[in-house]
Scaffold this motif. Structure first.
Motif, PDB file in Angstrom:
ATOM      1  N   VAL A 167     -15.330  39.108  79.315  1.00  0.00           N
ATOM      2  CA  VAL A 167     -15.577  40.331  79.228  1.00  0.00           C
ATOM      3  C   VAL A 167     -14.504  40.857  78.172  1.00  0.00           C
ATOM      4  CG1 VAL A 167     -15.372  42.371  80.697  1.00  0.00           C
ATOM      5  CG2 VAL A 167     -16.535  40.094  81.549  1.00  0.00           C
ATOM      6  N   LEU A 168     -13.255  40.618  78.636  1.00  0.00           N
ATOM      7  CA  LEU A 168     -12.159  41.338  78.038  1.00  0.00           C
ATOM      8  C   LEU A 168     -12.124  40.867  76.423  1.00  0.00           C
ATOM      9  CD1 LEU A 168      -9.636  41.245  81.133  1.00  0.00           C
ATOM     10  CD2 LEU A 168     -10.919  43.286  80.090  1.00  0.00           C
ATOM     11  N   LEU A 202     -14.544  42.167  74.384  1.00  0.00           N
ATOM     12  CA  LEU A 202     -14.428  43.649  74.154  1.00  0.00           C
ATOM     13  C   LEU A 202     -13.197  44.247  73.289  1.00  0.00           C
ATOM     14  CD1 LEU A 202     -15.196  46.555  75.479  1.00  0.00           C
ATOM     15  CD2 LEU A 202     -13.212  46.391  77.016  1.00  0.00           C
ATOM     16  N   MET A 203     -12.032  43.496  73.295  1.00  0.00           N
ATOM     17  CA  MET A 203     -10.961  43.546  72.461  1.00  0.00           C
ATOM     18  C   MET A 203     -11.292  43.742  71.143  1.00  0.00           C
ATOM     19  SD  MET A 203      -7.774  42.020  74.476  1.00  0.00           S
ATOM     20  CE  MET A 203      -7.534  42.372  76.332  1.00  0.00           C
ATOM     21  N   ILE A 259     -13.705  46.295  69.887  1.00  0.00           N
ATOM     22  CA  ILE A 259     -12.844  47.718  69.648  1.00  0.00           C
ATOM     23  C   ILE A 259     -12.257  47.657  68.389  1.00  0.00           C
ATOM     24  CG2 ILE A 259     -10.927  49.199  70.518  1.00  0.00           C
ATOM     25  CD1 ILE A 259     -11.592  48.283  73.354  1.00  0.00           C
TER      26      ILE A 259
END
Lengths: 79, 250
Positions: free
Chosen positions: A61-62, A65-66, A69
């Motif tokens: 997930v994280l 996502l990073m 972005i």
């Protein structure tokens, strides 16, 4: 069980290589997510649910996502 | 350096690396065979000594509790580094997000909005459950904190940047981060004040299998959960701000 582990290890070796060999960063990020998910399944079969939980939250997930972005920022600047 | 020279250099280095690696593999124990005595020992004594049925948590937050304090401060330092690196610098201006521009602005698909909205609550609950049951079932502060942070990212995916900002205001995240990181050494000093060692498990241990079992394990899991959730939300939030709100002024 040995068969499941062997199949998972082969799949992880393949997706790991796919992450490295993918050139388009967006596809690479998606591949990274799949790689993390397979790692999570492997950790469950190794009876390490604590580690599996970590890799699902952080690696699937994280982290993607990073990266996404950051990619969006780069795209926005080059345009 | 030409292409052929570079390839030859790589191939010779790879050959040496492969030889060493294969030699190392030959010395490994057979698959599934565990030779460390420490693990088996802890598996036998941890439930009796600490009343924690999740021995992993007992190791991470008690038997090796000082290491975890170091790891937590590494995460803290990394988060500060990200926040410093992504701050608004000279020559950049921040776009103001009005309350009207907030919720419905972009071309998100309705399926993502609906599924995301439905999942935010359950994921936060799951995260809290993983944090609080750290000494009982798999998981704990780190895992639960990361789960909670992923719920915060769902807020961005469904409601956009303005909604994300309203749910996770920066001063609140900073407070949670500081409280989480600060609570760990405070629990450690409590051990000293009780006349024992730093981070000694001096709280009542409770009954094995209960949520409030394991003494300091419960408190430390809460502290780490808070710190990890805040760290990750802060990192994502700084990245989002840098991408969506900060423009180079010309």
């Amino acid at each position: 069980m040995t068969f499941v582990i062997a199949a998972l290890l082969v799949a992880i070796a393949m997706t790991g290589s796919a992450v490295v060999l993918t050139h388009d960063p967006f596809r690479q990020t998606a591949m990274l997510g799949i790689y993390g998910l397979l790692l999570a399944v492997l950790f469950v079969t190794f009876q390490a649910p604590d580690v599996a939980l970590s890799i699902v939250a952080v690696g699937v997930v994280l982290l993607p996502l990073m990266i996404l972005i950051a990619l969006a920022k780069i795209e926005g600047r080059s345009r | 350096m030409t292409r052929t020279v570079r390839r030859r250099l790589f191939l010779s280095a790879a050959a040496i690396f492969a030889t060493v690696l294969l030699a190392g593999f030959r010395g490994l124990a057979t698959f599934g065979e565990f030779q460390g005595a420490y693990g088996s020992l802890l598996n036998r004594v941890a439930v009796g000594e600490r009343h924690a049925t999740n021995v992993v948590t007992a190791v991470v937050y008690d038997y090796r509790g000082v290491d975890t304090m170091g790891e937590e401060s590494i995460l803290f330092g990394a988060t500060i580094g990200v926040a410093l690196l992504l701050r608004r610098t000279r020559g950049e201006r921040e776009r103001r997000f009005g309350s009207r521009a907030a919720v419905r602005s972009s071309s998100r698909s309705e399926a993502i909005e609906i599924i995301g909205l439905a999942l935010i609550g359950p994921i936060v609950l799951l995260g809290l459950s993983v944090v609080t049951h750290g000494s009982v079932t798999p998981g704990g502060g780190f895992q639960g904190g990361a789960v909670i942070a992923s719920a915060a990212t769902l807020v961005f995916l469904t409601g956009g940047y303005a909604a994300f900002r309203r749910v996770d205001p920066i001063p609140m995240i900073d407070l949670a981060e500081g409280a989480g990181v600060g609570a760990y050494p405070i629990v450690g000093v409590t051990g000293l004040l009780a006349g024992s060692a730093f981070l000694a498990n001096v709280l009542p241990l409770g009954r094995a299998g209960d949520v409030l079992s394991g003494g300091t394990l419960f408190v430390l899991n809460l502290a780490v959960g808070l710190a990890v959730a805040a760290s990750m939300v802060l990192i994502v939030s700084e990245l989002l701000e840098q991408t969506l709100a900060i423009r180079e002024s010309r």
